[in-house]
Enzyme design. Sequence first.
Site, PDB file in Angstrom:
ATOM      1  N   CYS A 123      -3.776  -3.603 -13.040  1.00  0.00           N
ATOM      2  CA  CYS A 123      -5.121  -3.560 -13.637  1.00  0.00           C
ATOM      3  C   CYS A 123      -5.149  -2.725 -14.916  1.00  0.00           C
ATOM      4  CB  CYS A 123      -6.123  -3.026 -12.628  1.00  0.00           C
ATOM      5  SG  CYS A 123      -5.984  -3.828 -11.038  1.00  0.00           S
ATOM      6  N   HIS A 257     -11.993  -0.831 -16.136  1.00  0.00           N
ATOM      7  CA  HIS A 257     -11.492  -1.901 -15.268  1.00  0.00           C
ATOM      8  C   HIS A 257     -12.553  -2.188 -14.215  1.00  0.00           C
ATOM      9  CE1 HIS A 257      -9.408  -4.152 -12.345  1.00  0.00           C
ATOM     10  NE2 HIS A 257      -9.199  -3.143 -11.524  1.00  0.00           N
ATOM     11  N   ASN A 288     -12.879  -8.791  -9.261  1.00  0.00           N
ATOM     12  CA  ASN A 288     -11.838  -7.909  -9.798  1.00  0.00           C
ATOM     13  C   ASN A 288     -10.629  -8.759 -10.158  1.00  0.00           C
ATOM     14  OD1 ASN A 288      -9.549  -6.270 -10.004  1.00  0.00           O
ATOM     15  ND2 ASN A 288     -10.242  -4.807  -8.445  1.00  0.00           N
TER      16      ASN A 288
HETATM   17  O1  UT7 Z   1      -8.222  -3.161  -8.950  1.00  0.00           O
HETATM   18  C1  UT7 Z   1      -7.263  -2.359  -8.396  1.00  0.00           C
HETATM   19  C2  UT7 Z   1      -7.844  -1.117  -7.876  1.00  0.00           C
HETATM   20  N1  UT7 Z   1      -8.588  -1.380  -6.674  1.00  0.00           N
HETATM   21  C3  UT7 Z   1      -9.659  -0.701  -6.405  1.00  0.00           C
HETATM   22  O2  UT7 Z   1     -10.053   0.118  -7.201  1.00  0.00           O
HETATM   23  C4  UT7 Z   1     -10.322  -0.878  -5.064  1.00  0.00           C
HETATM   24  C5  UT7 Z   1     -10.760   0.439  -4.529  1.00  0.00           C
HETATM   25  N2  UT7 Z   1     -11.309   0.385  -3.205  1.00  0.00           N
HETATM   26  C6  UT7 Z   1     -12.517  -0.178  -2.933  1.00  0.00           C
HETATM   27  O3  UT7 Z   1     -13.156  -0.710  -3.829  1.00  0.00           O
HETATM   28  C7  UT7 Z   1     -13.060  -0.080  -1.533  1.00  0.00           C
HETATM   29  O4  UT7 Z   1     -12.220   0.742  -0.765  1.00  0.00           O
HETATM   30  C8  UT7 Z   1     -13.242  -1.460  -0.820  1.00  0.00           C
HETATM   31  C9  UT7 Z   1     -14.394  -2.188  -1.503  1.00  0.00           C
HETATM   32  C10 UT7 Z   1     -11.983  -2.269  -0.943  1.00  0.00           C
HETATM   33  C11 UT7 Z   1     -13.606  -1.241   0.631  1.00  0.00           C
HETATM   34  O5  UT7 Z   1     -14.791  -0.487   0.720  1.00  0.00           O
HETATM   35  P1  UT7 Z   1     -14.840   0.811   1.623  1.00  0.00           P
HETATM   36  O6  UT7 Z   1     -16.185   1.348   1.494  1.00  0.00           O
HETATM   37  O7  UT7 Z   1     -13.692   1.701   1.248  1.00  0.00           O
HETATM   38  O8  UT7 Z   1     -14.641   0.200   3.072  1.00  0.00           O
HETATM   39  P2  UT7 Z   1     -13.881   0.847   4.304  1.00  0.00           P
HETATM   40  O9  UT7 Z   1     -12.543   0.228   4.425  1.00  0.00           O
HETATM   41  O10 UT7 Z   1     -13.991   2.330   4.253  1.00  0.00           O
HETATM   42  O11 UT7 Z   1     -14.791   0.345   5.508  1.00  0.00           O
HETATM   43  C12 UT7 Z   1     -16.143   0.827   5.682  1.00  0.00           C
HETATM   44  C13 UT7 Z   1     -16.828   0.006   6.772  1.00  0.00           C
HETATM   45  C14 UT7 Z   1     -16.043  -0.076   8.063  1.00  0.00           C
HETATM   46  O12 UT7 Z   1     -17.019  -0.103   9.121  1.00  0.00           O
HETATM   47  P3  UT7 Z   1     -17.335   1.210   9.971  1.00  0.00           P
HETATM   48  O13 UT7 Z   1     -16.031   1.683  10.534  1.00  0.00           O
HETATM   49  O14 UT7 Z   1     -17.937   2.180   8.984  1.00  0.00           O
HETATM   50  O15 UT7 Z   1     -18.331   0.715  10.977  1.00  0.00           O
HETATM   51  C15 UT7 Z   1     -15.342  -1.403   8.000  1.00  0.00           C
HETATM   52  O16 UT7 Z   1     -15.091  -1.951   9.263  1.00  0.00           O
HETATM   53  O17 UT7 Z   1     -16.984  -1.358   6.326  1.00  0.00           O
HETATM   54  C16 UT7 Z   1     -16.341  -2.240   7.261  1.00  0.00           C
HETATM   55  N3  UT7 Z   1     -15.701  -3.309   6.503  1.00  0.00           N
HETATM   56  C17 UT7 Z   1     -16.280  -4.475   6.205  1.00  0.00           C
HETATM   57  N4  UT7 Z   1     -17.488  -4.974   6.518  1.00  0.00           N
HETATM   58  C18 UT7 Z   1     -17.786  -6.217   6.047  1.00  0.00           C
HETATM   59  C19 UT7 Z   1     -14.449  -3.272   5.936  1.00  0.00           C
HETATM   60  N5  UT7 Z   1     -14.227  -4.428   5.277  1.00  0.00           N
HETATM   61  C20 UT7 Z   1     -15.336  -5.183   5.439  1.00  0.00           C
HETATM   62  C21 UT7 Z   1     -15.699  -6.467   4.979  1.00  0.00           C
HETATM   63  N6  UT7 Z   1     -16.928  -6.938   5.318  1.00  0.00           N
HETATM   64  N7  UT7 Z   1     -14.887  -7.207   4.230  1.00  0.00           N
END
Ligand code: UT7
Length: 332
Positions: A123, A257, A288
């Site tokens: 990226c 980005h 993205n």
């Molecule tokens: O471009 C290259 C660089 N990449 C980035 O910069 C990406 C950086 N990371 C992110 O943008 C975020 O970490 C994500 C958008 C990928 C994920 O978001 P998050 O807030 O970090 O999610 P998480 O993995 O911490 O999960 C939070 C909650 C969990 O539920 P509980 O345990 O709080 O009840 C997950 O089970 O969201 C749930 N969850 C989802 N729910 C619906 C995880 N994935 C999903 C999903 N749909 N796809």
Amino acid sequence: MSAVIRPSSGAEFARILSIAGYTPSRMVDNHEMTNYIETSDEWIQQRTGIIERRWVGEGEDLEQMSFAAGKLAIERSGIAAADIDAVIVATVSYFHQTPSLAAILAHKLGTNGAAAFDISAACAGFCYGVAQADALVRSGGARYVLVIGSEELSRMTNLNDRGTAFIFADGAGAAVIGPSETNGIGPVVWGSDGGQAGAIYQTADWPTAVENADWPYLGMNGRDVFKWATGFIAEAAKATLEAAGVSPEDLDAFIPHQANNRITDALLRSLKLPEHVVVARTIKTLGNNSAASVPMAMDAVLASGEARSGQTALIIGFGAGLVYAGQVVTLP
Ligand code: UT7
């Protein structure tokens, strides 16, 4: 005998002469995502800002998107294709190890045998390319450089992976960089942290993938990347402004980005950018798309009239490596 070797010498300053994007035709909204993973439109929008993303459709692929963006950038620059001396393609989704996509495009775009190479900086790839182009123009290695950032990440995305399926997208953006009367590209602030190589990665190398008939997808530890992006990258963005001698008040646009709108929000809070600064938010409709995101976002803020040619923008890319690169630039 040690001969006296003439050093290279180029233009005093460089700038971005033109920018162009190519948006792939297939629109994939969050509702379609619910066919692949357990998720919801609400969750995706709230956690990332993404409403829909673009994937390649009929007749589209990485080479075709890169060509289209590159051709338009050359047309907009007013420079003849034959005058392009170097072509740099930043991508992590070209499925041929060799020859480079850049060499193929240098030929197809009608350059006169321009130097050509691909770079793998995920990226941050476009900003890495801008740094190289700036150095080439000022050192005399090239007069005009075409930098393309392009990705077909839909081909590397595991549609069953709840951690990545909703985020990655396709697209291409390109810029022509050349000599300038005044400076249009500030010092690059860049680096890497291979200690975090496991944060975003290809799930299998090619031989293993072939042996196990296991397609190599993109894997990501989203939380780790999020932490790094909102902490370390915020500091790198500040350092980029400082290196250029530009204060937040002097900025007209911020084009980070397009990783996640929440990351952009955190960077904004850290940088304390004033209200007047236009902030690129193309992730909402483009997703993205890694190396394509900064040039596509730059093209979009200019096309919408939110920002204008000659204004000052901070660009910064960050991703798999982990790697990052940022510059303050004059918009083309
Ligand atoms: O471009 C290259 C660089 N990449 C980035 O910069 C990406 C950086 N990371 C992110 O943008 C975020 O970490 C994500 C958008 C990928 C994920 O978001 P998050 O807030 O970090 O999610 P998480 O993995 O911490 O999960 C939070 C909650 C969990 O539920 P509980 O345990 O709080 O009840 C997950 O089970 O969201 C749930 N969850 C989802 N729910 C619906 C995880 N994935 C999903 C999903 N749909 N796809």
